[in-house]
Design a protein around this motif. Structure first.
Motif, PDB file in Angstrom:
ATOM      1  N   LEU A   1      46.103 -12.286  14.898  1.00 41.82           N
ATOM      2  CA  LEU A   1      45.434 -12.418  13.602  1.00 41.82           C
ATOM      3  C   LEU A   1      46.157 -13.445  12.727  1.00 41.82           C
ATOM      4  N   ARG A   2      47.468 -13.369  12.693  1.00 41.88           N
ATOM      5  CA  ARG A   2      48.228 -14.328  11.885  1.00 41.88           C
ATOM      6  C   ARG A   2      48.043 -15.756  12.387  1.00 41.88           C
ATOM      7  N   ASN A   3      47.951 -15.893  13.714  1.00 38.77           N
ATOM      8  CA  ASN A   3      47.820 -17.225  14.309  1.00 38.77           C
ATOM      9  C   ASN A   3      46.387 -17.738  14.299  1.00 38.77           C
TER      10      ASN A   3
ATOM     11  N   SER B   1      32.054 -18.048  20.708  1.00 38.48           N
ATOM     12  CA  SER B   1      32.928 -17.444  19.698  1.00 38.48           C
ATOM     13  C   SER B   1      34.381 -17.382  20.136  1.00 38.48           C
ATOM     14  N   THR B   2      34.654 -17.418  21.453  1.00 49.54           N
ATOM     15  CA  THR B   2      36.042 -17.345  21.907  1.00 49.54           C
ATOM     16  C   THR B   2      36.819 -18.606  21.556  1.00 49.54           C
ATOM     17  N   HIS B   3      36.116 -19.704  21.233  1.00 49.08           N
ATOM     18  CA  HIS B   3      36.776 -20.981  20.928  1.00 49.08           C
ATOM     19  C   HIS B   3      36.787 -21.292  19.435  1.00 49.08           C
ATOM     20  N   GLU B   4      36.245 -20.393  18.634  1.00 47.27           N
ATOM     21  CA  GLU B   4      36.120 -20.664  17.201  1.00 47.27           C
ATOM     22  C   GLU B   4      37.306 -20.072  16.445  1.00 47.27           C
ATOM     23  N   ARG B   5      38.165 -20.950  15.968  1.00 41.95           N
ATOM     24  CA  ARG B   5      39.345 -20.508  15.242  1.00 41.95           C
ATOM     25  C   ARG B   5      38.966 -20.130  13.821  1.00 41.95           C
ATOM     26  N   ARG B   6      39.394 -18.927  13.406  1.00 44.13           N
ATOM     27  CA  ARG B   6      39.119 -18.438  12.061  1.00 44.13           C
ATOM     28  C   ARG B   6      40.408 -17.889  11.465  1.00 44.13           C
ATOM     29  N   PRO B   7      40.757 -18.276  10.253  1.00 43.26           N
ATOM     30  CA  PRO B   7      41.975 -17.740   9.625  1.00 43.26           C
ATOM     31  C   PRO B   7      41.931 -16.215   9.564  1.00 43.26           C
ATOM     32  N   GLY B   8      43.015 -15.593   9.979  1.00 49.01           N
ATOM     33  CA  GLY B   8      43.110 -14.141   9.907  1.00 49.01           C
ATOM     34  C   GLY B   8      42.288 -13.391  10.918  1.00 49.01           C
ATOM     35  N   ALA B   9      41.810 -14.068  11.959  1.00 44.88           N
ATOM     36  CA  ALA B   9      40.979 -13.416  12.969  1.00 44.88           C
ATOM     37  C   ALA B   9      41.408 -13.847  14.364  1.00 44.88           C
ATOM     38  N   SER B  10      41.145 -12.990  15.329  1.00 43.95           N
ATOM     39  CA  SER B  10      41.346 -13.308  16.737  1.00 43.95           C
ATOM     40  C   SER B  10      39.992 -13.573  17.374  1.00 43.95           C
TER      41      SER B  10
END
Length: 380
Positions: free
Chosen positions: A179-181, A201-210
């Motif tokens: 989550l932090r990363n 969705s596995t390739h979509e980077r979101r702040p605070g999310a895995s």
């Protein structure tokens, strides 16, 4: 926790399974290392797995007259495994090395132990079974029951020797490092057995999310029950191994439904944080099972003495997880081979020093916890 020398700072290569961790951490990007090494929430259970194993002492026998040791084991679909060990299912192995699961499968075949291919493998089952050796296929049940059935048939047709269904993921644990990363998979790594259209969705980077957790929430079935396990048992001719069991009552029910083996596991500390250490439930689960049903220990295994501890508490064998990924990250197939070779050497040494000629003798050893009380389980 057992202290080990750092093979990087000492200038030597790893001479124990545990020493591979330090080297792997140096070669992997920080976010990928966290994905591999991390547990859920505050990682209490992750740490508890090691503490629990480290407090188990073994009482060696002497003057046994044993000229040597036989490490061969009977595991589901692998009646003559070279060791009482299988490689645990671990997703997306191309994250740590371009050869990914194919390299791990080759190394496991060379070592004579089963390799468990994750349903979230980054390489397809057909290309993995083609590497030789014994392959078990790990299954998560999907929301689309037809897709789940298709994956099972695909594993059967590819020549897998057993089906390992993971039952401890009603949802993915909150893995705070990820989550932090804002962890997401690189675009060249994807789940090879799932519909490509579902994987964006596995390739979509979101702040605070895995991104991995987001995808599993979308794809995995929720509300699984005993009827689902019964239908799975009826749907496949393969030996069925049920992974993620800690309560003896659940283990007994699993056996009643026809499972061939149970894996006592808290998912390596990656699901319920605060769950009991896996090894602390091993003997109680063994006692709840009929003799025909095997029991494997997963979570925290870091060396040959841990394997011997598990055997002394009644296990048929163990699953080896993170150390395999450490070896893969360090040197691909050769790194995994070295990890498995070291594990074999460590187990052989532990057996000889404890006066055990074979695994049956290991199961008759006395085990004690750190305060001197006898540990429950095993054959006395």
């Amino acid at each position: 926790m057992t202290a080990v020398a750092d093979p990087v700072t000492t200038g030597s290569g790893p001479v124990s399974v545990a020493e591979f961790a330090a080297v792997a951490q140096r070669v992997l990007p920080a976010g990928i290392w966290d994905f591999v090494a991390g547990g859920s929430d505050t990682e209490l259970t992750l740490a508890a797995n090691r503490r629990a194993l480290d407090r188990i002492g073994l009482v060696p026998r002497v003057l046994t007259g044993s000229p040597g040791c036989d490490t061969r084991a009977e595991l589901p679909g692998a009646p003559a495994a070279a060791l009482p060990v299988a490689v645990a299912p671990m997703a997306y192995q191309r994250l740590v090395h371009p050869d990914g699961e194919r390299a791990t499968a080759r190394a496991a075949a060379a070592a004579g132990v089963p390799f468990t291919l994750s349903m979230l493998s980054s390489q397809p089952v057909e290309s993995v079974t083609a590497q030789g050796g014994v392959t078990w296929f790990q299954l998560y049940c999907l929301r689309d029951a037809g897709a789940t059935a298709d994956v099972v048939r695909r594993a059967e047709e590819a020549g897998c020797a057993a089906l390992v269904v993971t039952v401890d993921v009603p949802r993915m644990g909150r893995r705070l490092r990820d989550l932090r990363n804002g962890f997401a998979l690189p675009t060249d790594v994807a789940a090879a057995h799932l519909d490509p259209a579902s994987l964006r969705s596995t390739h979509e980077r979101r702040p605070g999310a895995s991104a991995v957790a987001v995808h599993t929430a979308e794809a995995f079935a929720v509300g699984l029950g005993w009827d689902d396990l019964a239908r799975l048992r009826e749907s496949t001719r393969l030996p069925l191994i049920v992974k993620g069991v800690l309560d003896p009552r659940d283990a007994a029910r699993v056996a009643e439904l026809g499972a061939d083996a149970v894996v006592v596991s808290n998912h390596g500390g990656r699901q319920l944080d605060g769950a009991v250490a896996s090894v602390d439930m091993l003997s109680a689960v063994r006692e709840a099972l009929p003799e025909r049903c095997g029991v494997l220990l997963d979570s925290g295994i870091r060396g040959g003495t841990d394997v011997l501890r598990a055997l002394a508490l009644g296990a048929s064998g163990v699953l080896l997880g993170r150390p395999v990924l450490w070896g893969l990250a360090v040197d691909g197939e050769a790194g995994v081979r070295r990890v498995l070779d070291l594990l074999a050497a460590e187990l052989l040494s532990a057996l000889e020093l404890s006066g055990c000629a074979d695994l049956d003798a290991a199961r008759r050893l006395t085990a004690r916890v750190a305060d001197g009380r006898p540990a429950p389980g095993g054959v006395r």
